[in-house]
Motif scaffolding. Sequence first.
Motif, PDB file in Angstrom:
ATOM      1  N   LEU A   1      38.472  41.523  -9.601  1.00  0.00           N
ATOM      2  CA  LEU A   1      37.274  40.874  -9.063  1.00  0.00           C
ATOM      3  C   LEU A   1      37.209  39.426  -9.528  1.00  0.00           C
ATOM      4  O   LEU A   1      36.961  38.515  -8.729  1.00  0.00           O
ATOM      5  CB  LEU A   1      36.011  41.634  -9.500  1.00  0.00           C
ATOM      6  CG  LEU A   1      34.667  40.970  -9.184  1.00  0.00           C
ATOM      7  CD1 LEU A   1      34.500  40.726  -7.693  1.00  0.00           C
ATOM      8  CD2 LEU A   1      33.527  41.829  -9.726  1.00  0.00           C
TER       9      LEU A   1
ATOM     10  N   PRO B   1      41.557  46.933  -8.018  1.00  0.00           N
ATOM     11  CA  PRO B   1      40.122  47.224  -8.013  1.00  0.00           C
ATOM     12  C   PRO B   1      39.438  47.040  -9.370  1.00  0.00           C
ATOM     13  O   PRO B   1      38.262  47.339  -9.511  1.00  0.00           O
ATOM     14  CB  PRO B   1      40.068  48.681  -7.562  1.00  0.00           C
ATOM     15  CG  PRO B   1      41.357  49.262  -7.999  1.00  0.00           C
ATOM     16  CD  PRO B   1      42.364  48.146  -7.921  1.00  0.00           C
TER      17      PRO B   1
ATOM     18  N   LEU C   1      32.193  39.490   0.105  1.00  0.00           N
ATOM     19  CA  LEU C   1      32.530  40.905  -0.062  1.00  0.00           C
ATOM     20  C   LEU C   1      32.000  41.743   1.098  1.00  0.00           C
ATOM     21  O   LEU C   1      32.675  42.669   1.570  1.00  0.00           O
ATOM     22  CB  LEU C   1      31.999  41.433  -1.397  1.00  0.00           C
ATOM     23  CG  LEU C   1      32.651  40.826  -2.646  1.00  0.00           C
ATOM     24  CD1 LEU C   1      31.947  41.323  -3.910  1.00  0.00           C
ATOM     25  CD2 LEU C   1      34.136  41.132  -2.700  1.00  0.00           C
TER      26      LEU C   1
ATOM     27  N   ILE D   1      27.386  42.730  -6.763  1.00  0.00           N
ATOM     28  CA  ILE D   1      28.778  42.301  -6.608  1.00  0.00           C
ATOM     29  C   ILE D   1      29.710  43.392  -7.118  1.00  0.00           C
ATOM     30  O   ILE D   1      30.684  43.754  -6.463  1.00  0.00           O
ATOM     31  CB  ILE D   1      29.032  40.960  -7.341  1.00  0.00           C
ATOM     32  CG1 ILE D   1      28.282  39.826  -6.648  1.00  0.00           C
ATOM     33  CG2 ILE D   1      30.524  40.668  -7.441  1.00  0.00           C
ATOM     34  CD1 ILE D   1      28.304  38.509  -7.404  1.00  0.00           C
ATOM     35  N   HIS D   2      29.387  43.940  -8.284  1.00  0.00           N
ATOM     36  CA  HIS D   2      30.217  45.022  -8.856  1.00  0.00           C
ATOM     37  C   HIS D   2      30.219  46.251  -7.937  1.00  0.00           C
ATOM     38  O   HIS D   2      31.255  46.887  -7.750  1.00  0.00           O
ATOM     39  CB  HIS D   2      29.711  45.409 -10.246  1.00  0.00           C
ATOM     40  CG  HIS D   2      29.968  44.381 -11.289  1.00  0.00           C
ATOM     41  ND1 HIS D   2      31.209  44.185 -11.849  1.00  0.00           N
ATOM     42  CD2 HIS D   2      29.145  43.490 -11.889  1.00  0.00           C
ATOM     43  CE1 HIS D   2      31.144  43.222 -12.750  1.00  0.00           C
ATOM     44  NE2 HIS D   2      29.902  42.782 -12.786  1.00  0.00           N
TER      45      HIS D   2
ATOM     46  N   ARG E   1      38.002  45.011 -12.875  1.00  0.00           N
ATOM     47  CA  ARG E   1      37.141  43.853 -13.120  1.00  0.00           C
ATOM     48  C   ARG E   1      37.976  42.573 -13.116  1.00  0.00           C
ATOM     49  O   ARG E   1      37.540  41.550 -12.609  1.00  0.00           O
ATOM     50  CB  ARG E   1      36.450  44.053 -14.465  1.00  0.00           C
ATOM     51  CG  ARG E   1      35.488  42.982 -14.854  1.00  0.00           C
ATOM     52  CD  ARG E   1      34.986  43.266 -16.277  1.00  0.00           C
ATOM     53  NE  ARG E   1      33.883  42.437 -16.604  1.00  0.00           N
ATOM     54  CZ  ARG E   1      32.616  42.777 -16.462  1.00  0.00           C
ATOM     55  NH1 ARG E   1      32.305  43.947 -15.993  1.00  0.00           N
ATOM     56  NH2 ARG E   1      31.658  41.953 -16.799  1.00  0.00           N
TER      57      ARG E   1
ATOM     58  N   PHE F   1      39.754  37.430  -7.670  1.00  0.00           N
ATOM     59  CA  PHE F   1      39.299  37.178  -6.297  1.00  0.00           C
ATOM     60  C   PHE F   1      38.313  36.008  -6.268  1.00  0.00           C
ATOM     61  O   PHE F   1      38.434  35.099  -5.448  1.00  0.00           O
ATOM     62  CB  PHE F   1      38.635  38.431  -5.711  1.00  0.00           C
ATOM     63  CG  PHE F   1      37.818  38.160  -4.482  1.00  0.00           C
ATOM     64  CD1 PHE F   1      38.426  37.900  -3.264  1.00  0.00           C
ATOM     65  CD2 PHE F   1      36.432  38.142  -4.547  1.00  0.00           C
ATOM     66  CE1 PHE F   1      37.670  37.627  -2.124  1.00  0.00           C
ATOM     67  CE2 PHE F   1      35.663  37.878  -3.422  1.00  0.00           C
ATOM     68  CZ  PHE F   1      36.288  37.617  -2.205  1.00  0.00           C
TER      69      PHE F   1
ATOM     70  N   LEU G   1      41.602  47.141  -1.720  1.00  0.00           N
ATOM     71  CA  LEU G   1      41.965  46.182  -2.761  1.00  0.00           C
ATOM     72  C   LEU G   1      43.310  46.509  -3.394  1.00  0.00           C
ATOM     73  O   LEU G   1      43.657  47.675  -3.546  1.00  0.00           O
ATOM     74  CB  LEU G   1      40.904  46.184  -3.870  1.00  0.00           C
ATOM     75  CG  LEU G   1      39.469  45.932  -3.459  1.00  0.00           C
ATOM     76  CD1 LEU G   1      38.547  46.110  -4.651  1.00  0.00           C
ATOM     77  CD2 LEU G   1      39.323  44.549  -2.881  1.00  0.00           C
TER      78      LEU G   1
ATOM     79  N   TRP H   1      34.292  41.168   4.014  1.00  0.00           N
ATOM     80  CA  TRP H   1      35.533  41.896   3.791  1.00  0.00           C
ATOM     81  C   TRP H   1      35.337  43.366   4.132  1.00  0.00           C
ATOM     82  O   TRP H   1      36.168  43.995   4.774  1.00  0.00           O
ATOM     83  CB  TRP H   1      35.959  41.716   2.351  1.00  0.00           C
ATOM     84  CG  TRP H   1      37.336  42.213   2.002  1.00  0.00           C
ATOM     85  CD1 TRP H   1      38.168  42.983   2.769  1.00  0.00           C
ATOM     86  CD2 TRP H   1      38.037  41.963   0.791  1.00  0.00           C
ATOM     87  NE1 TRP H   1      39.330  43.224   2.101  1.00  0.00           N
ATOM     88  CE2 TRP H   1      39.278  42.605   0.877  1.00  0.00           C
ATOM     89  CE3 TRP H   1      37.742  41.265  -0.371  1.00  0.00           C
ATOM     90  CZ2 TRP H   1      40.217  42.571  -0.151  1.00  0.00           C
ATOM     91  CZ3 TRP H   1      38.672  41.236  -1.382  1.00  0.00           C
ATOM     92  CH2 TRP H   1      39.888  41.873  -1.272  1.00  0.00           C
TER      93      TRP H   1
ATOM     94  N   GLY I   1      37.211  48.942  -3.441  1.00  0.00           N
ATOM     95  CA  GLY I   1      38.312  49.594  -4.157  1.00  0.00           C
ATOM     96  C   GLY I   1      38.425  51.065  -3.804  1.00  0.00           C
ATOM     97  O   GLY I   1      39.520  51.589  -3.596  1.00  0.00           O
TER      98      GLY I   1
ATOM     99  N   TRP J   1      32.398  45.585  -4.907  1.00  0.00           N
ATOM    100  CA  TRP J   1      33.808  45.590  -5.305  1.00  0.00           C
ATOM    101  C   TRP J   1      34.313  47.032  -5.495  1.00  0.00           C
ATOM    102  O   TRP J   1      35.409  47.381  -5.061  1.00  0.00           O
ATOM    103  CB  TRP J   1      33.991  44.769  -6.577  1.00  0.00           C
ATOM    104  CG  TRP J   1      35.429  44.542  -6.931  1.00  0.00           C
ATOM    105  CD1 TRP J   1      36.143  45.150  -7.908  1.00  0.00           C
ATOM    106  CD2 TRP J   1      36.331  43.637  -6.296  1.00  0.00           C
ATOM    107  NE1 TRP J   1      37.426  44.684  -7.929  1.00  0.00           N
ATOM    108  CE2 TRP J   1      37.575  43.748  -6.944  1.00  0.00           C
ATOM    109  CE3 TRP J   1      36.211  42.738  -5.243  1.00  0.00           C
ATOM    110  CZ2 TRP J   1      38.686  43.003  -6.572  1.00  0.00           C
ATOM    111  CZ3 TRP J   1      37.324  41.999  -4.872  1.00  0.00           C
ATOM    112  CH2 TRP J   1      38.538  42.138  -5.537  1.00  0.00           C
ATOM    113  N   ARG J   2      33.485  47.871  -6.144  1.00  0.00           N
ATOM    114  CA  ARG J   2      33.867  49.287  -6.331  1.00  0.00           C
ATOM    115  C   ARG J   2      34.013  50.001  -4.998  1.00  0.00           C
ATOM    116  O   ARG J   2      34.921  50.806  -4.806  1.00  0.00           O
ATOM    117  CB  ARG J   2      32.834  50.006  -7.194  1.00  0.00           C
ATOM    118  CG  ARG J   2      33.116  49.934  -8.671  1.00  0.00           C
ATOM    119  CD  ARG J   2      32.299  50.943  -9.466  1.00  0.00           C
ATOM    120  NE  ARG J   2      30.890  50.991  -9.122  1.00  0.00           N
ATOM    121  CZ  ARG J   2      29.955  50.208  -9.643  1.00  0.00           C
ATOM    122  NH1 ARG J   2      30.271  49.309 -10.542  1.00  0.00           N
ATOM    123  NH2 ARG J   2      28.700  50.334  -9.279  1.00  0.00           N
TER     124      ARG J   2
END
Length: 150
Positions: free
Chosen positions: A97, A92, A132, A76-77, A94, A100, A89, A135, A84, A80-81
Motif C-alpha cells: 500500500l 496486498p 482505490l 484506505i486500509h 501494508r 502504491f 494486487l 481501481w 487484495g 486495500w484489503r
Amino acid sequence: MSRHLQKMIHVGCRELGIDSEARRALQLVETGKASMSDMTETELTKVLKRLKSDGFQTRSALPKHKKSARKDVRLIHVLWRKLGGAGALRDPSRAGLNAFIRSRFGKTWGAELADVDMLQDWVQIDDVIQALKSWGERADIDFDWDEHRK
C-alpha cells in the motif's frame, strides 16, 4: 486452517532442529499418523502443542500497527484489503500500500511518504481513496459501503 498448522509445525521443527524423519516419528507418537496430510486439525494442534512443550515459541511475523485515529485513513486500509482479497494486487501488504501511494502520488505531492498512517491532509487522503475506488471499479469489485458506515 490446517495448512497454517502444517506450516507452523514445519517452522517449529526447523527451529528445534528436528529433521523430517524425526518429525514423522514425533507425529506418529502423538497422533498415530506419520503424515500431516492424513491428520485432522485436532491432531495437527496436538503435534504443535508438543512442539511448544519442547520449547518452540510462536511469534507474529508482522509487526502490530496501532489503528489509525482517522476514519478516512482506516478506509484506505479497508479498500486495500478488499482489493487484495479479490486478487487485484501483487503485494496486498501494508508495504505494498505504501509503495502504491509513493508511486502514484509521490511526484505530485512532492514529499516522500513513509507510511500511509502519516497522511494528514484530507485532500491527499481523498486522492488515495478515489484512486482505490476507481481501481476496484475497473477490477469489478463490489465494495459493500453499508458495512463501513457503522
